[in-house]
Scaffold this motif. Structure first.
Motif, mmCIF file in Angstrom:
data_model
loop_
_atom_site.group_PDB
_atom_site.id
_atom_site.type_symbol
_atom_site.label_atom_id
_atom_site.label_comp_id
_atom_site.label_asym_id
_atom_site.label_seq_id
_atom_site.Cartn_x
_atom_site.Cartn_y
_atom_site.Cartn_z
ATOM 1 N N TYR A 18 -0.190 -3.124 1.693
ATOM 2 C CA TYR A 18 -1.437 -3.892 1.634
ATOM 3 C C TYR A 18 -2.075 -4.020 3.015
ATOM 4 O O TYR A 18 -1.397 -3.970 4.038
ATOM 5 C CB TYR A 18 -1.175 -5.301 1.092
ATOM 6 C CG TYR A 18 -0.673 -5.324 -0.327
ATOM 7 C CD1 TYR A 18 -1.564 -5.337 -1.397
ATOM 8 C CD2 TYR A 18 0.690 -5.315 -0.591
ATOM 9 C CE1 TYR A 18 -1.103 -5.354 -2.703
ATOM 10 C CE2 TYR A 18 1.165 -5.327 -1.888
ATOM 11 C CZ TYR A 18 0.265 -5.350 -2.948
ATOM 12 O OH TYR A 18 0.716 -5.348 -4.233
ATOM 13 N N ILE A 63 -5.521 -6.620 4.487
ATOM 14 C CA ILE A 63 -5.779 -8.061 4.458
ATOM 15 C C ILE A 63 -5.802 -8.589 3.029
ATOM 16 O O ILE A 63 -5.189 -9.606 2.725
ATOM 17 C CB ILE A 63 -7.107 -8.382 5.174
ATOM 18 C CG1 ILE A 63 -7.000 -8.056 6.663
ATOM 19 C CG2 ILE A 63 -7.478 -9.852 4.993
ATOM 20 C CD1 ILE A 63 -8.308 -8.249 7.413
ATOM 21 N N ALA A 64 -6.512 -7.906 2.161
ATOM 22 C CA ALA A 64 -6.643 -8.416 0.791
ATOM 23 C C ALA A 64 -6.741 -7.293 -0.230
ATOM 24 O O ALA A 64 -7.225 -7.518 -1.343
ATOM 25 C CB ALA A 64 -7.878 -9.323 0.693
ATOM 26 N N ASN A 65 -6.290 -6.110 0.133
ATOM 27 C CA ASN A 65 -6.388 -4.965 -0.763
ATOM 28 C C ASN A 65 -5.182 -4.058 -0.591
ATOM 29 O O ASN A 65 -4.550 -4.050 0.469
ATOM 30 C CB ASN A 65 -7.664 -4.160 -0.473
ATOM 31 C CG ASN A 65 -8.910 -4.827 -1.002
ATOM 32 O OD1 ASN A 65 -9.154 -4.821 -2.194
ATOM 33 N ND2 ASN A 65 -9.682 -5.420 -0.108
ATOM 34 N N HIS A 102 3.162 -8.620 -0.944
ATOM 35 C CA HIS A 102 1.807 -8.824 -1.457
ATOM 36 C C HIS A 102 0.891 -9.116 -0.278
ATOM 37 O O HIS A 102 1.330 -9.546 0.794
ATOM 38 C CB HIS A 102 1.799 -9.997 -2.437
ATOM 39 C CG HIS A 102 0.538 -10.090 -3.247
ATOM 40 N ND1 HIS A 102 -0.568 -10.791 -2.834
ATOM 41 C CD2 HIS A 102 0.215 -9.547 -4.456
ATOM 42 C CE1 HIS A 102 -1.528 -10.695 -3.745
ATOM 43 N NE2 HIS A 102 -1.077 -9.934 -4.738
ATOM 44 N N TRP A 103 -0.416 -8.912 -0.498
ATOM 45 C CA TRP A 103 -1.345 -9.126 0.605
ATOM 46 C C TRP A 103 -1.403 -10.588 1.049
ATOM 47 O O TRP A 103 -1.849 -10.892 2.165
ATOM 48 C CB TRP A 103 -2.751 -8.631 0.269
ATOM 49 C CG TRP A 103 -3.398 -9.179 -0.971
ATOM 50 C CD1 TRP A 103 -3.493 -8.554 -2.177
ATOM 51 C CD2 TRP A 103 -4.061 -10.446 -1.115
ATOM 52 N NE1 TRP A 103 -4.171 -9.358 -3.074
ATOM 53 C CE2 TRP A 103 -4.534 -10.521 -2.442
ATOM 54 C CE3 TRP A 103 -4.298 -11.530 -0.264
ATOM 55 C CZ2 TRP A 103 -5.228 -11.624 -2.942
ATOM 56 C CZ3 TRP A 103 -4.988 -12.634 -0.747
ATOM 57 C CH2 TRP A 103 -5.436 -12.679 -2.079
ATOM 58 N N ARG A 104 -0.944 -11.510 0.207
ATOM 59 C CA ARG A 104 -0.989 -12.924 0.609
ATOM 60 C C ARG A 104 -0.092 -13.227 1.802
ATOM 61 O O ARG A 104 -0.223 -14.281 2.427
ATOM 62 C CB ARG A 104 -0.616 -13.820 -0.571
ATOM 63 C CG ARG A 104 -1.663 -13.859 -1.678
ATOM 64 C CD ARG A 104 -1.336 -14.907 -2.728
ATOM 65 N NE ARG A 104 -2.287 -14.831 -3.820
ATOM 66 C CZ ARG A 104 -2.125 -14.056 -4.895
ATOM 67 N NH1 ARG A 104 -1.023 -13.313 -5.013
ATOM 68 N NH2 ARG A 104 -3.033 -14.021 -5.834
ATOM 69 N N HIS A 131 -0.191 -11.508 4.495
ATOM 70 C CA HIS A 131 -0.783 -10.838 5.651
ATOM 71 C C HIS A 131 -0.863 -11.749 6.870
ATOM 72 O O HIS A 131 -0.517 -11.339 7.984
ATOM 73 C CB HIS A 131 -2.178 -10.322 5.301
ATOM 74 C CG HIS A 131 -2.849 -9.569 6.409
ATOM 75 N ND1 HIS A 131 -2.558 -8.259 6.685
ATOM 76 C CD2 HIS A 131 -3.777 -9.946 7.331
ATOM 77 C CE1 HIS A 131 -3.280 -7.850 7.724
ATOM 78 N NE2 HIS A 131 -4.025 -8.861 8.129
ATOM 79 N N GLN A 132 -1.332 -12.974 6.672
ATOM 80 C CA GLN A 132 -1.512 -13.856 7.826
ATOM 81 C C GLN A 132 -0.502 -15.002 7.796
ATOM 82 O O GLN A 132 0.604 -14.861 8.276
ATOM 83 C CB GLN A 132 -2.957 -14.360 7.869
ATOM 84 C CG GLN A 132 -3.944 -13.232 8.199
ATOM 85 C CD GLN A 132 -5.379 -13.699 8.223
ATOM 86 O OE1 GLN A 132 -5.878 -14.315 7.286
ATOM 87 N NE2 GLN A 132 -6.080 -13.385 9.305
#
Length: 797
Positions: free
Chosen positions: A214, A216-218, A310-312, A314-315
């Motif tokens: 992933y 940031i959100a994709n 998962h992209w969640r 990322h940060q």
């Protein structure tokens, strides 16, 4: 791809003790990484975690970090086992917590930042400073020892890695490429760098494509295509890919250890064979594809939604800790899952058994001298640029192609530094076009791909580098400079804009490193911009854009220099100065077409030393104040200014004209704003405090107004430059379209001198008629007016 489960050394890679220690070291790096994102205090959780121990603003990127930590730990192992000279280039630049954590664990960070000591107090400082006011950025920036790569923008990791490897035969560059970066154009082109790496004389690059699925959100593209398609892509680029895939730590540690051993064995054999046999065939270098979960070892779910893999992730996986009951305890459980009490002693130091896993001294990736290139930098051996001077018996009495003359000088720079192998020239298929072909007298284009009988100037050990990707050229040169060498980037002026953002990042890097005393100065990034706007008569409007200068001068004044040499001798003096400079970005704009030469070498040296001077031989105001100042910057504007002065003298012999030429554009700024800026007193002495100034400038005219807006006489400054008018036409017609031609300049002058009385109207009409006559002539004959083509400076009055 070579599936690692079939690799014969998988079972023997790590024994039980090594496996446990490797996993513990990785856990320590992960713990420090999470702590940096979240903790303000209580770094070792010696008391129950509370809200006051947590930062009020949570900033950082967790998703890529555990994978970077995993790779760093494994690279440490092979460095120690093989005594490797290795640096680590971090493509996923927002994985800053990982690099801060690992350089802290190995001790390098505390050596260059003694206040961040290797104990509980230092760990608390490490945590607090991250993404915190007065602290350090969240990405892999210059503040991170061992970094040569600004992580604020994606796309350049692999080209930087290759730049570092060129002419460093003992260096291995481990380059981690993230999912998002792998989708960028610059990265896509840089895979082809393996066609330029000579295993006999260069080092090696080990790309590690880190696919965690992933952005940031994709989803990421390369993580979602079929494995066979990815294998075809990477194999088609010329690589031999190995894959390490999974989520179980034990299996992944064994797989990565076995894969690194196999890849490094192959690299060593490729280099051994090339250096023993002298053959220059392009090898198929190994690379690694690491598939691991995004946010690996972090929270699996938050509020019932998937986070790990998962992209969640990322940060910041756990947010709003103040507003959601139980969230602080979730963070505490996450941190404790790494079992910090097993990793750090009572003083907060990494336990001895784990400290021994890191390399020592310069073998630490954070302490490797190649990642602080100024420590390795040696001065170039330089020819005397005066030896290449064009003989100018009188102003305008000689003709030369400025960049061709420069080519002879660069040829000798290349020759004198052949043994040191610390100088390269890069460009996008334009070395010969830009008249630098003399370089081929002493070297060739670097080339490891297939050759045909008709090919010329190709060799595995060539020191000119050409690829039709400005991004890759810039990345190569930056990597080369950052690891302690020298170079020049030659480009068509209009297309250097392609690297605007790369220039931004490099300029910011230089600005930051000047504030870090442990970062040593590096050789300057030198651009030669030619095939410029005023001589793009056959390529037309698409090739006409002088705006890179405007972009450059936005940066800190102590970082940038812009040079507009009017002729070949001045270009030689400027180039010599630029190649000797440190920690700058030098932009030189010079034409390649035959043009009149105005300054002797002695005069050119004096002109460059001052940056802006009155050309006394072209001026006639020696016995009093001028009626008008004719200023110019750039080779074509200088020519047109002098031709306009000639016309004015013929029509108005009594008119007192001062000619001022600017070669160092930054002298126009006040001395309070740029190190080369003129004092107000000196500026007024040159340009007068109250006389009309007609300024013919190479680029967009508003830049001159911006640089001089605080000067006394700014209201009387009238600038003529490029105004976005262009097409396929004659060279002089480009000037006419943009109103910097001699006729327009004369018209500008007479319109601002009321003392000329009624005569001004007649001369202005004559100039307008001349421009109409010019248009009719070129449409009929296809070339400029004979009086334009054959004009020469008439000499003294």
């Amino acid at each position: 791809m070579t599936a690692i489960e079939n690799h014969p050394t998988l079972q023997a890679a790590l024994d039980e003790t090594e496996l446990a220690q490797m996993d513990a070291y990785w856990r320590a790096a992960n713990y420090l990484s999470v702590g940096q994102i979240y903790l303000l205090d209580n770094p070792l959780l010696r008391t129950p975690l509370a809200l006051e121990h947590i930062k009020p603003r949570l900033l950082g990127h967790w998703g890529t970090t555990p994978g970077l930590n995993f790779l760093y730990a494994h690279l440490n192992r092979v460095i120690k086992a093989r005594d490797l000279n290795m640096i680590y280039v971090t493509g996923p630049g927002h994985g800053g917590p990982a690099l801060f954590a690992n350089t802290y664990l190995e001790g390098t960070y505390s050596e260059v930042h003694p206040d961040v000591s290797q104990d509980e107090r230092g760990m608390s400082r490490l945590f607090k400073q991250f993404s915190f006011p007065g602290g350090v950025p969240s990405h892999v920036a210059a503040e991170v020892p061992g970094s040569i790569h600004e992580g604020g923008e994606l796309g350049y990791a692999l080209s930087h890695a290759f730049g570092a490897a060129f002419d460093n035969p003992d260096l291995v560059v481990a380059c981690v490429i993230g999912d998002g970066e792998a989708e960028t154009g610059p990265l896509a082109a840089s895979w082809h760098s393996n066609k330029f790496l000579d295993p006999a004389g260069d080092g090696a690059v080990l790309p590690i494509l880190h696919l965690n699925g992933y952005k940031i959100a994709n989803p990421s593209v390369l993580a979602r295509i079929e494995p066979e398609e990815l294998e075809s892509l990477l194999t088609g680029y010329g690589w031999k890919p190995y894959v390490v895939e999974g989520a179980d730590p034990e299996t992944m540690h064994q797989a990565m250890a076995a894969t690194l051993d196999a890849a490094l064995d192959e690299i060593a054999e490729i280099q051994r064979h090339a250096r023993a046999s002298g053959e220059s065939h392009r090898p198929r270098w190994p690379m690694i594809v690491l598939r691991s979960p995004k946010g690996w070892t972090g929270p699996r779910e938050v509020d019932g939604k998937p986070v790990e893999d998962h992209w969640r992730s990322h940060q910041v996986p756990l947010s709003d800790l103040a507003g959601k009951p139980g969230r602080v305890q979730e963070l505490e459980r996450w941190l404790l899952s790494y079992r910090p009490d097993e990793l750090f002693d009572e003083e907060g130091r990494l336990v001895e058994a784990l400290r021994e896993l890191a390399p020592v001294g310069d073998r630490r990736m954070g302490a490797n001298p190649h990642a602080n290139g100024g420590t390795l930098l040696r001065d170039l051996r330089m020819p005397d640029f005066r030896d290449f001077a064009v003989d100018v018996p009188a102003p305008g009495a000689a003709t030369a192609e400025a960049t061709r003359v420069l080519g002879y000088y660069l040829r000798d720079v290349m020759r004198l530094n052949d043994e040191q192998r610390n100088f390269r020239v890069v460009g996008a298929d334009e070395t010969a076009s830009n008249r630098l072909g003399a370089l081929y007298d002493v070297t060739a284009n670097a080339w490891m791909a297939r050759e045909l009988p008709a090919d010329e100037n190709l060799a595995a050990n060539g020191r000119v580098m050409e690829i039709l990707s400005e991004h890759t050229c810039q990345g190569w040169l930056e990597g080369y400079l950052l690891t302690g060498r020298h170079g020049l980037f030659s480009s068509y002026e209009a297309f250097i804009h392609i690297v605007d953002s790369m220039f931004n990042q490099h300029a910011k890097w230089l600005k930051t490193t000047r504030e870090l005393p442990w970062r040593r100065p590096i050789a300057s990034l030198n651009y030669l911009l030619t095939s410029h706007v005023w001589r793009q008569d056959h390529n037309g409007f698409s090739h006409q854009d002088p705006g890179f200068i405007d972009h450059v001068v936005n940066k800190k004044s102590d970082i940038v220099r812009v040079w507009l040499p009017p002729d070949a001798n001045t270009l030689l003096a400027v180039a010599d100065q630029c190649l000797r400079s440190r920690d700058l970005v030098n932009v030189i704009v010079a034409g390649k077409q035959p043009a009149p030469q105005f300054l002797t070498m002695d005069a050119a040296i004096k002109h460059c030393a001052q940056g802006v001077t009155i050309w006394d031989w072209a001026s006639n105001d020696h016995d009093g104040e001028p009626d008008v100042v004719m200023a110019c910057a750039g080779d074509v504007p200088t020519l047109e200014t002098l031709a306009a002065v000639d016309l004015l003298r013929q029509r108005f012999p009594e008119l007192r004209i001062r000619v001022v030429n600017v070669v160092d554009l930054m002298t126009l700024q006040p001395e309070s704003e740029h190190p080369h800026g003129l004092s107000d007193q000196r500026f007024d002495a040159l340009f007068t405090p109250d006389k009309p100034i007609v300024f013919a400038y190479h680029g967009y005219p508003w830049l001159i107004h911006r640089l001089t807006c605080h000067r006394t006489n700014h209201a009387n400054l009238h600038v003529r430059g490029y105004i976005e008018e262009g097409t396929t036409s004659t060279p002089f017609d480009m000037c006419v379209m943009n109103h910097i031609d001699r006729f327009s300049l004369v018209e500008n002058v007479v319109g601002r001198l009321p003392q000329l009385g009624h005569r001004a109207a007649y001369v202005a009409q004559e100039m307008r008629d001349s421009k109409l006559r010019h248009k009719q002539y070129i449409c009929r004959h296809g070339v400029d007016l004979p009086e334009v083509l054959e004009w020469t400076w008439p000499g003294p009055n």
